[in-house]
Scaffold this motif. Structure first.
Motif, PDB file in Angstrom:
ATOM      1  N   LEU A 164      -0.196  13.469  -3.776  1.00 20.49           N
ATOM      2  CA  LEU A 164       0.250  12.219  -3.680  1.00 20.49           C
ATOM      3  C   LEU A 164      -0.685  11.156  -3.573  1.00 20.49           C
ATOM      4  CD1 LEU A 164       2.345  12.769  -0.280  1.00 20.49           C
ATOM      5  CD2 LEU A 164       3.304  12.987  -2.701  1.00 20.49           C
ATOM      6  N   ASP A 165      -0.615  10.192  -4.401  1.00 20.20           N
ATOM      7  CA  ASP A 165      -1.417   9.100  -4.660  1.00 20.20           C
ATOM      8  C   ASP A 165      -1.098   8.041  -3.507  1.00 20.20           C
ATOM      9  OD1 ASP A 165      -2.101   9.467  -7.395  1.00 20.20           O
ATOM     10  OD2 ASP A 165      -0.396   8.381  -8.302  1.00 20.20           O
ATOM     11  N   ASN A 166      -2.323   7.767  -2.642  1.00 25.83           N
ATOM     12  CA  ASN A 166      -2.305   7.433  -1.524  1.00 25.83           C
ATOM     13  C   ASN A 166      -3.564   6.417  -0.971  1.00 25.83           C
ATOM     14  OD1 ASN A 166      -3.548   8.259   1.405  1.00 25.83           O
ATOM     15  ND2 ASN A 166      -1.536   7.684   1.663  1.00 25.83           N
ATOM     16  N   ASP A 167      -3.015   5.326  -0.278  1.00 27.66           N
ATOM     17  CA  ASP A 167      -4.175   4.374   0.113  1.00 27.66           C
ATOM     18  C   ASP A 167      -4.482   4.398   1.801  1.00 27.66           C
ATOM     19  OD1 ASP A 167      -4.384   2.820  -2.222  1.00 27.66           O
ATOM     20  OD2 ASP A 167      -2.266   2.137  -1.813  1.00 27.66           O
ATOM     21  N   THR A 221       6.641  -0.276   8.546  1.00 26.00           N
ATOM     22  CA  THR A 221       5.673  -0.328   7.367  1.00 26.00           C
ATOM     23  C   THR A 221       6.434  -0.533   6.021  1.00 26.00           C
ATOM     24  OG1 THR A 221       5.291   1.719   7.003  1.00 26.00           O
ATOM     25  CG2 THR A 221       3.667   0.545   8.142  1.00 26.00           C
ATOM     26  N   TRP A 222       7.623   0.053   5.895  1.00 18.61           N
ATOM     27  CA  TRP A 222       8.434   0.034   4.692  1.00 18.61           C
ATOM     28  C   TRP A 222       9.065  -1.307   4.721  1.00 18.61           C
ATOM     29  CZ3 TRP A 222      13.987  -0.213   5.090  1.00 18.61           C
ATOM     30  CH2 TRP A 222      14.619  -0.185   3.821  1.00 18.61           C
ATOM     31  N   ARG A 223       9.679  -1.920   5.896  1.00 17.03           N
ATOM     32  CA  ARG A 223      10.182  -2.939   5.955  1.00 17.03           C
ATOM     33  C   ARG A 223       9.392  -4.248   5.631  1.00 17.03           C
ATOM     34  NH1 ARG A 223      14.297  -0.584   9.658  1.00 17.03           N
ATOM     35  NH2 ARG A 223      16.207  -0.835   8.376  1.00 17.03           N
ATOM     36  N   LYS A 224       7.897  -4.020   5.694  1.00 15.54           N
ATOM     37  CA  LYS A 224       7.088  -5.098   5.499  1.00 15.54           C
ATOM     38  C   LYS A 224       6.413  -4.747   4.064  1.00 15.54           C
ATOM     39  CE  LYS A 224       7.940  -7.075   9.423  1.00 15.54           C
ATOM     40  NZ  LYS A 224       8.672  -8.343   9.375  1.00 15.54           N
ATOM     41  N   GLY A 225       7.169  -4.179   3.414  1.00 11.63           N
ATOM     42  CA  GLY A 225       6.385  -3.873   1.954  1.00 11.63           C
ATOM     43  C   GLY A 225       5.497  -2.805   1.669  1.00 11.63           C
ATOM     44  N   ALA A 226       5.543  -1.725   2.415  1.00 10.31           N
ATOM     45  CA  ALA A 226       4.605  -0.670   1.976  1.00 10.31           C
ATOM     46  C   ALA A 226       5.703   0.381   1.427  1.00 10.31           C
ATOM     47  CB  ALA A 226       4.195  -0.006   3.252  1.00 10.31           C
ATOM     48  N   ASP A 227       5.003   1.177   0.472  1.00 13.32           N
ATOM     49  CA  ASP A 227       5.484   2.274  -0.314  1.00 13.32           C
ATOM     50  C   ASP A 227       5.208   3.625   0.751  1.00 13.32           C
ATOM     51  OD1 ASP A 227       6.363   4.402  -1.784  1.00 13.32           O
ATOM     52  OD2 ASP A 227       4.958   4.134  -3.397  1.00 13.32           O
ATOM     53  N   VAL A 228       6.359   4.031   1.306  1.00 12.74           N
ATOM     54  CA  VAL A 228       6.075   5.053   2.592  1.00 12.74           C
ATOM     55  C   VAL A 228       6.376   6.539   2.114  1.00 12.74           C
ATOM     56  CG1 VAL A 228       6.767   5.428   4.900  1.00 12.74           C
ATOM     57  CG2 VAL A 228       6.465   3.208   4.207  1.00 12.74           C
ATOM     58  N   THR A 229       5.796   7.495   2.299  1.00 15.75           N
ATOM     59  CA  THR A 229       6.277   8.875   2.382  1.00 15.75           C
ATOM     60  C   THR A 229       5.770   9.435   3.514  1.00 15.75           C
ATOM     61  OG1 THR A 229       5.727   8.820  -0.049  1.00 15.75           O
ATOM     62  CG2 THR A 229       5.824  10.885   1.069  1.00 15.75           C
ATOM     63  N   MET A 230       6.762  10.326   4.282  1.00 14.57           N
ATOM     64  CA  MET A 230       6.483  11.096   5.437  1.00 14.57           C
ATOM     65  C   MET A 230       6.589  12.560   5.136  1.00 14.57           C
ATOM     66  SD  MET A 230       9.646   9.450   8.282  1.00 14.57           S
ATOM     67  CE  MET A 230       8.864   9.944   9.309  1.00 14.57           C
ATOM     68  N   SER A 277      14.708   5.382  -0.115  1.00 10.55           N
ATOM     69  CA  SER A 277      13.763   4.027   0.164  1.00 10.55           C
ATOM     70  C   SER A 277      12.554   4.917   0.820  1.00 10.55           C
ATOM     71  CB  SER A 277      14.452   3.340   0.987  1.00 10.55           C
ATOM     72  OG  SER A 277      15.531   2.649   0.654  1.00 10.55           O
ATOM     73  N   ILE A 278      12.729   5.638   1.790  1.00 11.01           N
ATOM     74  CA  ILE A 278      11.606   6.133   2.221  1.00 11.01           C
ATOM     75  C   ILE A 278      11.553   7.765   1.681  1.00 11.01           C
ATOM     76  CG2 ILE A 278      10.504   7.138   4.289  1.00 11.01           C
ATOM     77  CD1 ILE A 278      11.380   4.435   5.629  1.00 11.01           C
ATOM     78  N   LYS A 279      10.622   8.010   1.147  1.00  9.60           N
ATOM     79  CA  LYS A 279      10.396   9.525   0.811  1.00  9.60           C
ATOM     80  C   LYS A 279       9.977  10.493   1.702  1.00  9.60           C
ATOM     81  CE  LYS A 279       7.440   8.000  -2.255  1.00  9.60           C
ATOM     82  NZ  LYS A 279       8.082   6.483  -2.215  1.00  9.60           N
ATOM     83  N   GLN A 338       0.780  -1.099  -0.006  1.00 10.86           N
ATOM     84  CA  GLN A 338      -0.057  -0.174  -0.052  1.00 10.86           C
ATOM     85  C   GLN A 338       0.885   1.027  -0.019  1.00 10.86           C
ATOM     86  OE1 GLN A 338      -3.593  -0.510  -0.056  1.00 10.86           O
ATOM     87  NE2 GLN A 338      -2.572  -2.205  -0.685  1.00 10.86           N
ATOM     88  N   ARG A 339       0.199   2.300  -0.239  1.00 14.37           N
ATOM     89  CA  ARG A 339       0.995   3.515  -0.345  1.00 14.37           C
ATOM     90  C   ARG A 339       0.653   4.482   0.697  1.00 14.37           C
ATOM     91  NH1 ARG A 339      -1.817   4.951  -5.965  1.00 14.37           N
ATOM     92  NH2 ARG A 339      -3.509   4.027  -4.587  1.00 14.37           N
ATOM     93  N   ILE A 340       1.557   4.403   1.682  1.00 12.30           N
ATOM     94  CA  ILE A 340       1.175   5.160   2.850  1.00 12.30           C
ATOM     95  C   ILE A 340       1.931   6.585   3.162  1.00 12.30           C
ATOM     96  CG2 ILE A 340       1.555   4.617   5.334  1.00 12.30           C
ATOM     97  CD1 ILE A 340       0.170   2.522   3.829  1.00 12.30           C
TER      98      ILE A 340
END
Length: 326
Positions: A239-242, A175-184, A211-213, A157-159
């Motif tokens: 931002l596209d987001n879930d 969440t990034w380490r478990k496969g999420a696309d993460v933006t802070m 790796s994390i935006k 998911q896009r987080i």
């Protein structure tokens, strides 16, 4: 109404410590909690590890043995259940206190289930129930979370993670380490210095390598079903987001405290007024214990440095009771 010597509001570790001291002193007491035992700890992330070592979380002379020096959430819940069983503490769980009224030296405690009287009240309130809201359109959408439990639901998911303190950093990394696309999205210009020293380099390196935006000096303007609109120094961005995980912090129940008659200092932290030697507030017979004493400065008091509040309060309660008999 049943009359108690002491009513403790809050069944977190410090509330339990107060109950233990009251029982040791032979006082008639009860502990009232709006949720389950150690409600705040229960709502912590499933994989959370404490800052403190296990011996610094002990109360009531009950040993806390953990697999690692710093215990996790599961071990803490098990430990505090064992404390309650060992001391056979009097608990009223899932009973929310709505008001406290003080009249002629007695305090009437009204809950959703009934009323009680007490000669003294101890407010061992946490701060984990009232998150700071973003106050932006779309915050009430189901995809917006102010609490985080585990990373699995966010796989693929896009987080968007909002915040720059420990909770936000932990959520972003896990969440990034478990496969999420993460933006802070971070209001400040950098990750806070208060972030755990062994974690801060990790998040900074993940941001540096891309790796994390991360958007610094930025804030969320609007949350939509599939996007998040943010304001950045370079202009507005979509931002596209879930999911949005708003790790913006939490605050004590100030309105409840004020309605109980407690005053606050005129400072930036909305610190409640209390005697630092007895923990008694401006309302005679009402005491504060634990993290609530710090107001908005929720990182001032922890389990390990506020356990002493229990002995301080009960000592003052016993002194007052003794003085009244003279």
């Amino acid at each position: 109404m049943e009359l108690f010597d002491v009513i403790i509001v809050g069944a977190g570790p410090i509330g339990l410590a107060c109950g233990i001291e009251a029982k040791k002193a032979g006082l008639k007491y009860t502990i009232i909690e709006k949720g389950c035992l150690t409600h705040s700890l229960y709502n912590y992330p499933l994989n959370m590890t404490f800052f403190s070592t296990s011996e610094r979380l002990e109360i009531g002379e009950v040993p806390f043995i953990s697999h690692q020096p710093k215990p996790n959430r599961f071990e803490a819940l098990e430990y505090y259940r064992r404390v309650c069983t060992s001391w056979n503490l009097d608990l009223k769980l899932y009973e929310k206190v709505t008001t406290i009224t003080s009249i002629d030296g007695l305090h009437v405690v009204t809950t959703l289930k009934g009323q009680y009287q007490a000669k003294a009240i101890i407010l061992a309130l946490g701060f984990y129930d009232l998150p700071y809201l973003l106050n932006v359109p779309g915050e009430n959408l189901p995809k917006v979370k102010h609490y985080y439990d585990e990373p699995h639901p966010y796989f693929g998911q896009r987080i968007v993670v909002i915040g720059a303190a420990n909770s936000a950093v932990d959520v972003a990394l896990e969440t990034w380490r478990k496969g999420a696309d993460v933006t802070m999205v971070i209001r400040e210009g950098e990750i806070r210095d208060s972030v755990k020293y062994w974690v801060k380099p990790d998040i900074e390196n993940r941001i540096k390598e891309g790796s994390i935006k991360a958007y610094f000096h930025s804030e969320v303007k609007k949350i939509n079903e599939n996007t998040v609109e943010i304001k950045t120094p370079e202009g507005d961005t979509i931002l596209d987001n879930d999911f949005v995980l708003a790790m913006t912090g939490y605050q004590p129940p100030f309105e409840f405290m004020a309605a109980s008659g407690i005053h606050f200092q005129d400072d930036a932290f909305h610190t409640p007024v209390y005697n630092e030697y007895t923990m008694e507030t401006n309302v005679p017979g009402i005491y504060l214990a634990g993290v609530v004493c710090g107001g908005l400065k929720t990182n001032k008091w922890f389990i390990e440095n506020s356990r002493v509040h229990a002995t301080m309060i009960i000592a003052d309660v016993l002194k007052k009771f003794s003085d009244r008999k003279k």
